[in-house]
Design a protein around this motif. Structure first.
Motif, short mmCIF file in Angstrom:
data_model
loop_
_atom_site.label_atom_id
_atom_site.label_comp_id
_atom_site.label_asym_id
_atom_site.label_seq_id
_atom_site.Cartn_x
_atom_site.Cartn_y
_atom_site.Cartn_z
N LEU A 1 3.50 -7.26 1.27
CA LEU A 1 3.17 -5.69 1.63
C LEU A 1 2.80 -4.80 0.82
CD1 LEU A 1 3.74 -3.08 3.99
CD2 LEU A 1 6.54 -3.05 2.85
N ASP A 2 3.20 -4.94 -0.77
CA ASP A 2 2.50 -4.29 -2.48
C ASP A 2 1.77 -4.82 -2.65
OD1 ASP A 2 3.25 -3.15 -4.17
OD2 ASP A 2 3.08 -4.92 -5.48
N VAL A 3 0.62 -5.39 -2.09
CA VAL A 3 -1.10 -5.60 -2.15
C VAL A 3 -0.94 -4.66 -1.14
CG1 VAL A 3 -2.58 -7.03 -1.24
CG2 VAL A 3 -0.92 -8.24 -2.60
N MET A 4 -1.32 -4.71 0.34
CA MET A 4 -1.13 -3.17 1.22
C MET A 4 -1.21 -2.54 1.17
SD MET A 4 -1.25 -5.24 4.83
CE MET A 4 -2.40 -3.91 5.17
N LEU A 5 0.04 -2.05 0.21
CA LEU A 5 -0.12 -0.56 0.10
C LEU A 5 -0.49 -0.21 -1.34
CD1 LEU A 5 3.79 -0.14 -0.22
CD2 LEU A 5 2.64 0.72 1.29
N LYS A 6 -0.98 -0.98 -2.15
CA LYS A 6 -1.99 -0.68 -3.09
C LYS A 6 -3.40 -0.96 -3.39
CE LYS A 6 0.56 -2.56 -7.16
NZ LYS A 6 1.19 -3.96 -7.73
N LYS A 7 -3.95 -1.57 -2.07
CA LYS A 7 -5.55 -1.83 -2.13
C LYS A 7 -5.25 0.34 -0.88
CE LYS A 7 -6.64 -6.35 -0.96
NZ LYS A 7 -6.38 -7.29 -0.03
N SER A 8 -4.41 0.51 -0.55
CA SER A 8 -4.50 1.75 0.22
C SER A 8 -4.31 3.20 -0.44
CB SER A 8 -3.93 1.86 1.29
OG SER A 8 -2.03 1.06 1.45
N ASN A 9 -3.86 2.79 -1.71
CA ASN A 9 -3.56 3.50 -3.15
C ASN A 9 -2.38 3.89 -2.30
OD1 ASN A 9 -5.59 2.96 -4.23
ND2 ASN A 9 -7.40 4.58 -2.66
N ILE A 10 -1.65 4.20 -1.98
CA ILE A 10 0.31 4.85 -1.30
C ILE A 10 0.49 4.73 -2.84
CG2 ILE A 10 1.91 4.23 -0.75
CD1 ILE A 10 1.14 3.94 1.78
N ASP A 11 0.39 3.78 -4.22
CA ASP A 11 0.97 4.33 -5.01
C ASP A 11 0.82 5.41 -5.41
OD1 ASP A 11 -1.60 2.74 -5.07
OD2 ASP A 11 -0.95 1.21 -6.97
N SER A 12 -1.07 5.44 -6.31
CA SER A 12 -0.89 6.80 -6.68
C SER A 12 -0.58 7.84 -5.93
CB SER A 12 -2.90 5.88 -6.75
OG SER A 12 -3.34 6.39 -5.49
N ASP A 13 -0.64 7.62 -4.77
CA ASP A 13 -0.03 9.01 -3.90
C ASP A 13 1.76 9.40 -4.01
OD1 ASP A 13 -2.32 9.31 -2.81
OD2 ASP A 13 -2.13 8.30 -0.68
N ILE A 14 2.12 8.30 -4.35
CA ILE A 14 4.04 9.52 -4.59
C ILE A 14 3.88 8.46 -5.84
CG2 ILE A 14 4.39 8.41 -2.20
CD1 ILE A 14 6.07 6.33 -3.09
N GLY A 15 3.50 7.30 -6.53
CA GLY A 15 3.45 7.81 -8.28
C GLY A 15 3.90 5.51 -8.63
N ILE A 16 3.28 5.39 -9.07
CA ILE A 16 4.09 3.84 -8.90
C ILE A 16 5.46 4.03 -9.58
CG2 ILE A 16 3.88 3.54 -11.11
CD1 ILE A 16 3.13 0.81 -8.80
N ASP A 17 6.11 4.86 -10.40
CA ASP A 17 8.15 4.90 -10.51
C ASP A 17 8.25 5.47 -9.16
OD1 ASP A 17 7.30 3.84 -12.84
OD2 ASP A 17 7.17 6.70 -12.98
N ASN A 18 7.80 5.29 -8.17
CA ASN A 18 9.17 5.74 -6.63
C ASN A 18 8.67 4.47 -5.80
OD1 ASN A 18 9.64 8.31 -7.63
ND2 ASN A 18 7.95 9.20 -7.29
N ILE A 19 8.21 3.71 -6.42
CA ILE A 19 7.81 2.30 -5.49
C ILE A 19 8.63 0.75 -6.35
CG2 ILE A 19 6.51 0.46 -4.42
CD1 ILE A 19 4.22 2.55 -4.14
N PHE A 20 9.87 0.22 -5.17
CA PHE A 20 10.80 -0.80 -5.82
C PHE A 20 10.76 -1.81 -5.01
CE2 PHE A 20 12.65 3.59 -7.27
CZ PHE A 20 13.02 3.47 -8.14
N MET A 21 10.54 -2.50 -5.71
CA MET A 21 10.16 -4.28 -4.89
C MET A 21 11.48 -4.93 -4.26
SD MET A 21 6.70 -4.64 -5.46
CE MET A 21 7.05 -6.34 -4.66
N SER A 22 11.20 -5.26 -3.33
CA SER A 22 12.00 -6.48 -2.76
C SER A 22 13.07 -7.61 -4.07
CB SER A 22 11.99 -7.20 -1.52
OG SER A 22 12.66 -7.62 -0.61
#
Length: 608
Positions: free
Chosen positions: A539-560
């Motif tokens: 799921l992380d791969v798909m989120l990065k491809k869609s640039n969600i990490d840049s929308d909310i900031g990488i610090d606000n995404i926590f891996m399982s």
């Protein structure tokens, strides 16, 4: 043990591979002599029960009883030889005969009616073989259990109603081309034509069957029920008082006859053959799997497809109508100790012997008695327990709607194959209706005993909270994206910090990701903060491809993570920092900060 391998045309062929496609070879190789007695007893019991069924079911199909016996011979032998189940008995079944009658209603009475019937049997077999060869073993999953419950209930009603005129001794001219409802109208308007001798004999058969069932399930009620009235026929010459008899049945084995092919006939028979092939396989696989739960035999659906298909193809050349696995005869076969497929083969052989040596006596069997057998059978098809279960789950639930609609269509429609297609289509539509609702849980963290955080599930939010956990689940695909977007939009102003938990998301597509991006933008514009937790690697791969990490900031995404609740705990600590719980006057902490600080390592170290 060495594996037998030989060369044929340059191809190495294993005997194991041959046995896989011709299961009878494996049975012969490993058969134990001590099992022959069990198989013979089981086969004899099946024969006693099966003969009156074969004759009665032929009447449902609209043909002479002798064709039911032919089908009971050929289909049982071939189906047992090539099918995968050791206990399954192939032959005429009520549902298949009813579908056959529906498909043939336009052709009965025509000079080539029987040629068309045998062609349809051939087509059914070919389709079933194709399903098995291309491994469509899961095709039966598209026929839901509730559709089958509705179909069998409707079939039971049709079978019972379709025999009322025979039970009453009425002869309806052109009845082969009439629907059941048309027959019932004729019966009601001509009730004065009832032959009370016929009615009495038919009711006698029904009473005998019911009494035999109450005494013992092993008693052949149908056979006794059609045998006893024969004495009354002979003693009182009731055949001269208007009681119709079955008539002469030839004392001969099923004769070989070429199937007549033509493009026009193939096209006309294809629709009915398709419906019969599907329902036939559903019956056979369901019965085989039900018995295998006790025998622990592994059932190969694709091989059973091929076995049923070969049975129908071969049977079509011996004047047989379509067949399938019979639940009642298979259950009797298993209960009476059948250990191998030889029991099914022997049951066909025994029917052939009865046909050869006892067929002349069958002419004394009263038709109203066979009608009585079918009326009791039709009533037994209505599975009242299953219907109650479906209704209890919700009168307006998808399962309930599919069941009742299929049941009504079976009774009302002239072509039953349309009822099957409609039931399957309705099941799929209702399933899609249910799956287009995004599975979301709303959770609010609250403090429990020993400084533990308890997540309280709520249905809706009436006022704003500090922290809201939105737990997404299941398959988030384009069909659920609209519902997902609507539900998220209603939450934009309901919290300061949103934790989007995604550890229970199995799959997500780009449409649903776009919906999440819109929600992220709306939350940010409203002054809120969004954190994503429980993100799996794929799921992380798909989120990065869609640039969600840049929308909310990488610090606000926590891996399982492997530790239980580790991702959620990290997300809560991030929420603590976002709410500035460690800054300023601690006496004015919000309830959310108090809860988070009670379990947060950062609160104890003074750092994050």
């Amino acid at each position: 043990m060495a594996v037998a391998i030989w060369m044929k045309g340059g191809i190495r062929v294993s005997s194991f591979a041959i046995s896989k496609y011709i299961p009878i070879l494996e049975t012969i190789r490993n058969y134990k002599k001590e099992n022959i007695r069990k198989d013979i007893i089981a086969a004899l019991t099946v024969t006693v029960v099966g003969i009156p069924q074969y004759m009665a079911y032929a009447l449902i199909a609209g043909v002479s009883p002798v064709y039911g016996l032919y089908t009971g011979i050929v289909a049982a032998i071939i189906g047992s030889a090539f099918g995968c189940s050791n206990q399954l008995i192939t032959g005429p079944t009520n549902a298949i005969c009813l579908l056959t009658a529906s498909a043939m209603i336009r052709y009965m009475g025509l000079p080539n009616a029987y040629q068309m019937l045998f062609l349809m049997t051939f087509l059914v077999g070919v389709l079933q073989i194709i399903y098995g060869v291309i491994k469509l073993g899961k095709v039966i999953d598209f026929v839901s259990h509730t559709v089958l419950v509705g179909f069998t209930a409707g079939a039971g009603v049709l079978i019972a109603l379709g025999q009322v005129n025979t039970l009453l001794g009425m002869s309806i001219k052109g009845s082969s081309g009439m629907s059941t409802m048309e027959k019932m109208y004729y019966i009601i308007t001509h009730i004065s034509q009832t032959n009370y001798y016929s009615l009495g004999l038919g009711l006698m058969t029904m009473v005998i069957i019911v009494i035999c069932k109450k005494i013992s399930k092993n008693l052949p009620g149908a056979l006794i029920g059609i045998t006893v009235p024969i004495f009354f026929i002979i003693m009182f010459a009731l055949d001269k008082k208007g009681v119709k008899l079955t008539g002469t049945i030839p004392s001969a084995l099923p004769p070989f006859q070429m199937v007549q092919f033509s493009l026009t006939s193939l096209r006309d028979m294809l629709s009915g053959a398709f419906a019969i092939s599907i329902i036939g396989l559903v019956e056979a696989i369901s019965i085989s799997k039900a018995i295998s739960t006790n025998t622990r035999q592994k059932i190969d659906s694709n091989q059973e497809f091929i076995g049923q298909g070969i049975a129908n193809v071969v049977a079509s050349f011996f004047q047989c109508f379509p067949s399938s696995g019979s639940f009642s005869r298979s259950a009797i076969n298993y209960i009476n100790g059948a250990t191998s497929r030889f029991s099914g083969i022997l049951s066909g052989v025994f029917v052939a012997l009865v046909l050869l040596f006892f067929a002349p006596y069958a002419k004394y069997i009263p038709s109203p008695c066979l009608a009585g057998v079918l009326i009791v059978t039709g009533y037994g098809l209505i599975d009242k327990k299953e219907i109650k279960k479906v209704v209890k789950a919700g009168v307006l639930s998808s399962d309930s709607i599919a069941m009742w609609v299929t049941c009504v269509l079976v009774i009302v429609l002239l072509n039953l194959d349309y009822a099957i297609y409609a039931g399957i289509a309705l099941s799929i539509v209702l399933y899609l209706k249910d799956t287009n609702k995004a599975p979301i849980k709303l959770l609010i963290p609250s403090q429990g005993k020993d400084s533990q955080i308890i997540e309280q599930e709520i249905d809706s939010l009436k006022e704003q909270v500090d922290v809201l956990i939105i737990q997404l689940e299941g398959n988030l695909y384009f069909g659920a994206a609209t519902d997902l977007g609507d539900r998220l939009d209603n939450l934009v102003n309901k919290s300061k910090v949103f934790i989007l938990r995604m550890k229970y998301v199995t799959t997500i597509d780009l449409t649903s990701i776009s919906t999440l991006k819109v929600f992220i933008r709306n939350v940010r514009e409203a002054g809120g903060i969004l954190i994503i937790s429980g993100v799996k690697s794929d799921l992380d791969v798909m989120l990065k491809k869609s640039n969600i990490d840049s929308d909310i900031g990488i610090d606000n995404i926590f891996m399982s993570e492997n530790e239980v609740f580790a991702s959620s705990t990290n997300a809560l600590e991030r929420a603590r920092a976002a709410l500035k719980c460690g800054v300023g006057d601690t006496a004015k902490k919000s309830a959310a900060c108090t809860i988070i600080d009670s379990v947060s390592p950062a609160a104890n170290t003074g750092s994050f």
